[in-house]
Design a protein around this motif. Structure first.
Motif, short mmCIF file in Angstrom:
data_model
loop_
_atom_site.label_atom_id
_atom_site.label_comp_id
_atom_site.label_asym_id
_atom_site.label_seq_id
_atom_site.Cartn_x
_atom_site.Cartn_y
_atom_site.Cartn_z
N ASN A 182 31.57 -15.49 6.51
CA ASN A 182 32.43 -16.20 5.71
C ASN A 182 33.15 -15.16 4.69
OD1 ASN A 182 32.46 -18.89 6.85
ND2 ASN A 182 30.92 -19.47 5.68
N VAL A 195 26.22 -10.28 17.82
CA VAL A 195 27.32 -10.73 17.35
C VAL A 195 27.18 -11.24 15.58
CG1 VAL A 195 29.12 -12.61 17.52
CG2 VAL A 195 28.20 -11.69 19.42
N HIS A 226 37.42 -13.87 10.77
CA HIS A 226 37.78 -15.31 11.33
C HIS A 226 39.12 -15.28 10.68
CE1 HIS A 226 37.46 -16.54 6.93
NE2 HIS A 226 36.23 -15.92 6.90
N THR A 284 32.65 -9.88 13.73
CA THR A 284 33.87 -10.86 13.81
C THR A 284 34.67 -11.27 12.58
OG1 THR A 284 32.78 -13.01 13.67
CG2 THR A 284 32.49 -11.93 15.82
N LEU A 323 34.82 -17.81 17.73
CA LEU A 323 33.86 -16.61 17.16
C LEU A 323 32.40 -17.45 17.38
CD1 LEU A 323 35.63 -15.84 14.06
CD2 LEU A 323 35.74 -14.67 16.44
N ARG A 324 32.27 -18.83 17.15
CA ARG A 324 31.06 -19.35 17.16
C ARG A 324 30.65 -19.32 18.77
NH1 ARG A 324 30.71 -24.47 19.08
NH2 ARG A 324 33.15 -25.18 18.30
N MET A 349 33.60 -18.93 9.56
CA MET A 349 33.00 -17.98 10.69
C MET A 349 32.31 -18.77 11.95
SD MET A 349 29.24 -18.03 8.68
CE MET A 349 28.11 -18.02 10.30
N ASP A 350 32.65 -20.29 11.68
CA ASP A 350 32.60 -21.24 13.05
C ASP A 350 33.95 -21.45 13.83
OD1 ASP A 350 29.75 -21.30 12.56
OD2 ASP A 350 30.05 -23.14 11.22
N ARG A 392 28.85 -12.70 12.55
CA ARG A 392 29.78 -13.73 11.72
C ARG A 392 29.41 -13.75 10.30
NH1 ARG A 392 29.51 -19.07 13.97
NH2 ARG A 392 27.15 -18.76 14.21
N GLY A 397 26.43 -15.38 6.33
CA GLY A 397 26.68 -15.14 7.79
C GLY A 397 25.64 -15.22 8.44
N ALA A 416 29.06 -15.88 19.61
CA ALA A 416 27.98 -15.80 19.19
C ALA A 416 26.87 -16.74 19.97
CB ALA A 416 27.80 -16.09 17.77
N SER A 473 31.56 -22.81 5.16
CA SER A 473 31.00 -23.51 6.68
C SER A 473 29.74 -24.22 6.61
CB SER A 473 31.17 -22.08 7.51
OG SER A 473 30.06 -21.47 7.40
#
Length: 240
Positions: free
Chosen positions: A81, A77, A48, A46, A62-63, A57-58, A79, A30, A66, A87
């Protein structure tokens, strides 16, 4: 130079690649983004969308949270996976478990938040991530949950209703044209939580495509977590 804040523009922040360790021995990859020159006033953890449908996570909301909110709203933030998700940051150990063993992934993220003493954590879930927030969020010390496009496929009526007894905020953003749960039905499904704040988003769709929808979502997130930062700027100067 002044730039319009849109698309992939990434504003200044302290960004750190992180790893989370779950109770069943997996390593999840992350990123933590913090305000560049100050301490955060609150934290977004976050969750996903569905990894078997391309969520990671992207995923763009959410991206962009961040990329923008550490600078615009003094938020941390986090994030990551969930298990088995890939990702550009890398692939988390394990395999997708339909939202069951992912409870350990949520717990690992919250243990990281506690270990780093990150302030005022909120769970920000999108689609599949809302299911994880509803199912497991009450197990953790959070201020509330923010649900983007909740499908309510995996969270049971009983799990939803349990939030009525929880002293945590529940904010629900429901797109007008959602593929799974639209505002009228959402009002019925969330009626068991008297304090839930349901926000129908006119013209919205499940994936929140387009800068107008992105700004609306991020504005509602900040309205819940740090309203003093509103209105969010639409432009950023290199001298900011």
């Amino acid at each position: 130079m002044t730039n319009e804040i849109r698309g992939p523009l990434q504003l200044p922040a302290r960004r750190e690649d992180i790893e989370l360790t779950t109770a069943d021995g997996l390593t999840l990859v992350g990123e933590l983004a913090l305000p560049a020159e100050s301490e955060p006033v609150a934290t977004l953890v976050t969750l996903h969308p569905l990894p078997t449908a391309g969520g990671f996570m992207d995923s763009h909301i959410l991206r962009k949270a961040a990329a923008r909110l550490p600078a615009l709203a003094d938020l941390a933030v986090l994030r990551f996976n969930t298990r088995g998700t890939t990702s550009p940051r890398g692939t988390s150990d394990g395999a997708f478990d339909g939202g069951a063993l992912e409870q350990f992934d949520v717990a690992a993220a919250m243990e990281f938040v506690h270990a780093r003493a990150l302030p005022r954590p909120w769970l920000l879930g999108w689609s599949f991530g809302t299911e994880l927030a509803l199912k497991y969020g009450r197990d953790h010390a959070i201020e509330g949950i923010i649900l983007l496009s909740p499908p309510l496929h995996r969270a049971t009526d009983e799990e939803v209703a349990a939030w009525a007894e929880a002293d945590r905020e529940v904010v629900v953003l429901v797109p007008e044209f959602d593929d799974y749960l639209r505002p009228a039905e959402a009002e019925k499904r969330f009626a068991s939580i008297p304090h839930a704040r349901l926000i129908p988003v006119e013209g919205g769709k499940h994936l929140w495509v387009g800068e107008t929808q992105t700004r609306r979502v991020l504005t509602e997130v900040v309205a819940a977590v740090n309203p003093s930062a509103l209105p969010l700027p639409t432009h950023w100067s290199d001298d900011s």
